[in-house]
Write a protein that holds these residues in place. Structure first.
Motif, mmCIF file in Angstrom:
data_model
loop_
_atom_site.group_PDB
_atom_site.id
_atom_site.type_symbol
_atom_site.label_atom_id
_atom_site.label_comp_id
_atom_site.label_asym_id
_atom_site.label_seq_id
_atom_site.Cartn_x
_atom_site.Cartn_y
_atom_site.Cartn_z
ATOM 1 N N UNK A 1 -4.392 -5.929 5.163
ATOM 2 C CA UNK A 1 -4.785 -7.237 4.656
ATOM 3 C C UNK A 1 -6.214 -7.515 5.096
ATOM 4 N N UNK A 2 -6.922 -8.308 4.306
ATOM 5 C CA UNK A 2 -8.340 -8.519 4.579
ATOM 6 C C UNK A 2 -8.793 -9.888 4.110
ATOM 7 N N UNK A 3 -9.917 -10.302 4.649
ATOM 8 C CA UNK A 3 -10.641 -11.491 4.205
ATOM 9 C C UNK A 3 -12.054 -11.005 3.936
ATOM 10 N N UNK A 4 -12.422 -10.961 2.665
ATOM 11 C CA UNK A 4 -13.700 -10.386 2.277
ATOM 12 C C UNK A 4 -14.804 -11.434 2.248
ATOM 13 N N UNK A 5 -15.971 -11.037 2.711
ATOM 14 C CA UNK A 5 -17.128 -11.934 2.784
ATOM 15 C C UNK A 5 -17.569 -12.410 1.397
ATOM 16 N N UNK A 6 -17.580 -11.506 0.430
ATOM 17 C CA UNK A 6 -18.004 -11.847 -0.936
ATOM 18 C C UNK A 6 -16.993 -11.298 -1.938
ATOM 19 N N UNK A 7 -15.814 -11.941 -2.038
ATOM 20 C CA UNK A 7 -14.808 -11.454 -3.000
ATOM 21 C C UNK A 7 -15.404 -11.378 -4.399
ATOM 22 N N UNK A 8 -15.011 -10.369 -5.134
ATOM 23 C CA UNK A 8 -15.529 -10.195 -6.487
ATOM 24 C C UNK A 8 -16.793 -9.356 -6.543
ATOM 25 N N UNK A 9 -17.411 -9.113 -5.407
ATOM 26 C CA UNK A 9 -18.619 -8.282 -5.333
ATOM 27 C C UNK A 9 -18.248 -6.848 -5.710
ATOM 28 N N UNK B 1 -3.465 -8.343 0.151
ATOM 29 C CA UNK B 1 -2.417 -7.645 0.902
ATOM 30 C C UNK B 1 -2.005 -6.392 0.129
ATOM 31 N N UNK B 2 -2.014 -5.271 0.831
ATOM 32 C CA UNK B 2 -1.584 -4.001 0.267
ATOM 33 C C UNK B 2 -0.578 -3.364 1.207
ATOM 34 N N UNK B 3 0.379 -2.622 0.654
ATOM 35 C CA UNK B 3 1.305 -1.816 1.431
ATOM 36 C C UNK B 3 1.098 -0.373 1.012
ATOM 37 N N UNK B 4 0.881 0.506 1.990
ATOM 38 C CA UNK B 4 0.623 1.915 1.744
ATOM 39 C C UNK B 4 1.738 2.736 2.374
ATOM 40 N N UNK B 5 2.179 3.785 1.703
ATOM 41 C CA UNK B 5 3.118 4.733 2.296
ATOM 42 C C UNK B 5 2.297 5.975 2.608
ATOM 43 N N UNK B 6 2.097 6.244 3.888
ATOM 44 C CA UNK B 6 1.161 7.287 4.292
ATOM 45 C C UNK B 6 1.527 7.892 5.639
ATOM 46 N N UNK B 7 1.034 9.082 5.876
ATOM 47 C CA UNK B 7 1.200 9.710 7.188
ATOM 48 C C UNK B 7 0.012 9.430 8.101
ATOM 49 N N UNK B 8 -1.009 8.782 7.579
ATOM 50 C CA UNK B 8 -2.186 8.484 8.406
ATOM 51 C C UNK B 8 -1.869 7.387 9.427
ATOM 52 N N UNK C 1 -10.409 -7.437 8.688
ATOM 53 C CA UNK C 1 -9.415 -6.458 8.266
ATOM 54 C C UNK C 1 -8.316 -6.368 9.312
ATOM 55 N N UNK C 2 -7.067 -6.300 8.835
ATOM 56 C CA UNK C 2 -5.902 -6.104 9.706
ATOM 57 C C UNK C 2 -5.078 -4.977 9.106
ATOM 58 N N UNK C 3 -4.674 -4.013 9.950
ATOM 59 C CA UNK C 3 -3.861 -2.878 9.520
ATOM 60 C C UNK C 3 -2.663 -2.801 10.463
ATOM 61 N N UNK C 4 -1.453 -2.900 9.901
ATOM 62 C CA UNK C 4 -0.234 -2.965 10.719
ATOM 63 C C UNK C 4 0.801 -1.976 10.195
ATOM 64 N N UNK C 5 1.419 -1.213 11.094
ATOM 65 C CA UNK C 5 2.533 -0.332 10.750
ATOM 66 C C UNK C 5 3.788 -1.201 10.627
ATOM 67 N N UNK C 6 4.507 -1.070 9.517
ATOM 68 C CA UNK C 6 5.687 -1.883 9.243
ATOM 69 C C UNK C 6 6.957 -1.196 9.745
ATOM 70 N N UNK C 7 7.978 -1.969 9.990
ATOM 71 C CA UNK C 7 9.291 -1.462 10.395
ATOM 72 C C UNK C 7 10.253 -1.523 9.209
ATOM 73 N N UNK C 8 11.274 -0.681 9.248
ATOM 74 C CA UNK C 8 12.253 -0.656 8.158
ATOM 75 C C UNK C 8 13.029 -1.962 8.075
ATOM 76 N N UNK C 9 13.349 -2.543 9.215
ATOM 77 C CA UNK C 9 14.069 -3.814 9.236
ATOM 78 C C UNK C 9 13.097 -4.921 9.602
#
Length: 96
Positions: A7-15, A37-44, A65-73
Motif C-alpha cells: 500500500x502507498x501514498x503517492x506524492x503526485x497521483x496520476x503522474x 492497495x495491492x496483494x501479490x503472491x510471491x516468493x520474494x 510505502x508499506x509492505x506487509x506479509x499476510x497470514x492465511x487467517x
C-alpha cells in the motif's frame, strides 16, 4: 511463496512517472481491490519488494510505502468478492 500487501501514498497521483510502479506490481499474480492497495503472491521477501519499488518511485523522498506479509487467517473483505475468491483459491500461498 506468500501473499504480500503493498500500500502507498503517492506524492503526485496520476503522474506518468508512476507507470513503472504499476507495471512492477502487475508483473505478479496479484489483485488490486481498492485504490493504493495491492496483494501479490510471491516468493520474494518483503524487504526485496520494498527495495525494488523504492528504486522506481519518481519521488522517493515524498512517497510513502508499506509492505506487509499476510497470514492465511485473520482477513475479511467487504464489497470485494473477486479478492475474496482470490484469497480462497487453493493455489494461493500463505504464511500460517
Amino acid at each position: 511463496m506468500s501473499v504480500i500487501m503493498v500500500t502507498y501514498d503517492l506524492h503526485k497521483p496520476g503522474d506518468k512517472g508512476y507507470d513503472a510502479l504499476y507495471d512492477y506490481l502487475r508483473a505478479y499474480d496479484c489483485r488490486h481491490p481498492v485504490e493504493s492497495v495491492w496483494f501479490l503472491d510471491t516468493s520474494k521477501p518483503t524487504e526485496t519488494i520494498m527495495d525494488d519499488i523504492v528504486k522506481i518511485l519518481p519521488y522517493p523522498d515524498h512517497d510513502m510505502l508499506i509492505v506487509i506479509r499476510q497470514k492465511k487467517k485473520g482477513w475479511v473483505t467487504y464489497g470485494t468478492p473477486r479478492l475474496a475468491e482470490w484469497f480462497k483459491d487453493p493455489k494461493r500461498t500463505w504464511d500460517l
